[in-house]
Design a protein around this motif. Sequence first.
Motif, PDB file in Angstrom:
ATOM      1  N   ASN A   1      -4.667  -7.461  -7.743  1.00 34.40           N
ATOM      2  CA  ASN A   1      -5.772  -7.369  -6.793  1.00 34.40           C
ATOM      3  C   ASN A   1      -7.118  -7.102  -7.461  1.00 34.40           C
ATOM      4  O   ASN A   1      -7.381  -6.020  -7.972  1.00 34.40           O
TER       5      ASN A   1
ATOM      6  N   ASN B   1     -14.713  -5.697  -2.115  1.00 32.00           N
ATOM      7  CA  ASN B   1     -13.807  -4.874  -2.884  1.00 32.00           C
ATOM      8  C   ASN B   1     -12.379  -5.354  -2.672  1.00 32.00           C
ATOM      9  O   ASN B   1     -11.982  -5.670  -1.552  1.00 32.00           O
TER      10      ASN B   1
ATOM     11  N   SER C   1     -14.231  -1.678 -11.462  1.00 29.96           N
ATOM     12  CA  SER C   1     -13.807  -1.877 -10.077  1.00 29.96           C
ATOM     13  C   SER C   1     -13.384  -3.326  -9.900  1.00 29.96           C
ATOM     14  O   SER C   1     -13.920  -4.221 -10.560  1.00 29.96           O
TER      15      SER C   1
ATOM     16  N   PRO D   1      -8.398  -5.523  -2.109  1.00 32.26           N
ATOM     17  CA  PRO D   1      -7.519  -4.690  -1.287  1.00 32.26           C
ATOM     18  C   PRO D   1      -6.805  -3.641  -2.127  1.00 32.26           C
ATOM     19  O   PRO D   1      -6.470  -3.878  -3.298  1.00 32.26           O
ATOM     20  N   TYR D   2      -6.553  -2.499  -1.522  1.00 29.75           N
ATOM     21  CA  TYR D   2      -5.851  -1.419  -2.209  1.00 29.75           C
ATOM     22  C   TYR D   2      -4.412  -1.826  -2.489  1.00 29.75           C
ATOM     23  O   TYR D   2      -3.761  -2.488  -1.675  1.00 29.75           O
ATOM     24  N   LEU D   3      -3.927  -1.418  -3.659  1.00 29.27           N
ATOM     25  CA  LEU D   3      -2.538  -1.643  -4.042  1.00 29.27           C
ATOM     26  C   LEU D   3      -2.021  -0.370  -4.677  1.00 29.27           C
ATOM     27  O   LEU D   3      -2.657   0.173  -5.588  1.00 29.27           O
ATOM     28  N   ASP D   4      -0.899   0.137  -4.197  1.00 28.54           N
ATOM     29  CA  ASP D   4      -0.295   1.295  -4.847  1.00 28.54           C
ATOM     30  C   ASP D   4       0.152   0.877  -6.243  1.00 28.54           C
ATOM     31  O   ASP D   4       1.023   0.016  -6.392  1.00 28.54           O
TER      32      ASP D   4
ATOM     33  N   ARG E   1       0.815  -1.218   0.000  1.00 24.61           N
ATOM     34  CA  ARG E   1       0.000   0.000   0.000  1.00 24.61           C
ATOM     35  C   ARG E   1       0.850   1.270   0.000  1.00 24.61           C
ATOM     36  O   ARG E   1       0.317   2.378  -0.115  1.00 24.61           O
TER      37      ARG E   1
ATOM     38  N   SER F   1      -4.037   5.151  -9.433  1.00 27.36           N
ATOM     39  CA  SER F   1      -5.284   5.001  -8.679  1.00 27.36           C
ATOM     40  C   SER F   1      -6.034   6.317  -8.514  1.00 27.36           C
ATOM     41  O   SER F   1      -7.262   6.354  -8.522  1.00 27.36           O
TER      42      SER F   1
END
Length: 487
Positions: A317, A238, A227, A240-243, A149, A218
């Motif tokens: 992801n 949803n 999405s 997971p967030y990933l940079d 992240r 993002s």
Amino acid sequence: MNWLKTLCVGVVVAWVCVGPAAEAASQRQELDRLITKYQQMNQFNGSVLVANEKGVILEKGYGFANFEWQVANTPDTKFRIGSVTKQFTSMVIMQLVAEGKLQVEDPVTKYLPDYRKDTGDRITIAHLLNHTSGLPNYTNPTFFKTASRDPYTVADFVKKFCSGDLEFEPGTKFNYSNSGYFLLGAVIEKVTGQTYAQTLQQRIFDPVGMKNTGYDVSATVLPKRASGYEAQPGGYVNAPYLDMGLPYAAGSMYSTVQDLYRWDRALYEDKLLPAPLKQRMFTTALDDYAFGWHVGPIKLHDGKTEVATISHSGGINGFSALFVRAPERKEVVVLLDNTARGSKLMAMATGALSILHGIPPKQPQASIGEVVMATLEKSSAAEAIARYRTLKTTKATEYDFAERELNNVGYRLLGSGRVAEAIEIFKLNVEMFPGEGNVYDSLGEAYLAGGNKEQALVNYRRAVELNPKNTSAAETVKRLEQPAATR
């Protein structure tokens, strides 16, 4: 008599003209029926394009690009494509070779002088391209739990995640490594003086006309962006967030099925790259892997017909992608999914190619993994395992009992912190597939997550015995065998 002859000729001409159109329509209907079945069984949610030398046969969206707002997927929906990005990185590298700005036999340190010399002097650009560098892969479970992240500069990321000790001497083994492709992005920036994203835009996207493809950021408000979702106990969540700066040249692109079709057609021309270098790009080294491409035959669903293909899959992801080219008849299958259903994409692509070759495709089977997961939500692991055994005995042909089914369940449980249940599911998979190294690797990982290093070591050792190419498991064995103080 002459009038009759003219009429007959006219009928023949009409038939010749209508015949291919009728065949394409029939194939379109059969392809649509097949993909719809996968979508109805919750095994695919995304967009599809299938084409041959005559052009596009099917392009269509299935399911939703956004579940919250019930926005439908379409052929121009933008999906993250993960490791399909690697072929674009490879193309840029080969373009630089064509321009005399680098050589694939050169060591990494020639272009990245600050890279550690003891390893960098031994790793060539070619080693990075075909995954024979020996570099550890940074996308491991620890990375996703701790660093995925966080933003990093390219230089800082290279130093922290792409500069580890080599797992083997470069050029001697194949081991898929995103770290190697991250380094290739750094090399591209060094040689071109531009960012990786700018280079892709100028060298590939603009010339090919890929207006709906780019380097994903993002924060950008991107029209028609899908999405990403993942299946968890109880339904989709949803992803997971990933940079998105971290997948970088290994996997940070987004695209559409339509744009990837444009890319496919461009690869039949020599405008982007001279033919000899393109051939080099498609030439394998170890394990059927070339420069950013898997090269090898796919056996169609009659069990005997083989089609030569050039392909690559991608997973990131919430997203899965598969891009399969069959150059002999200019066939291509593009599958982009936004529910992380990557395990079904190759079966879908093989079914699509089978239809193009006049072979009835295998129909999708219900997922035994979904049954096990649903049982776990209502009852115990023991009940879920009992349900699995019953269905395997009584309805073996109705469900997909492949090794990946239980493996996926185990990792879903691990991801949600249900380690004890994951161990039981992985143990069942070991029982079902005792000759597969991957099941022992997964069980070892679960034991390690639960703090049982002794059982983890036992299973990792077995994974290496069955698959000596599993260098990641071999490294884990070495680490676990070290004395506790040293470790």
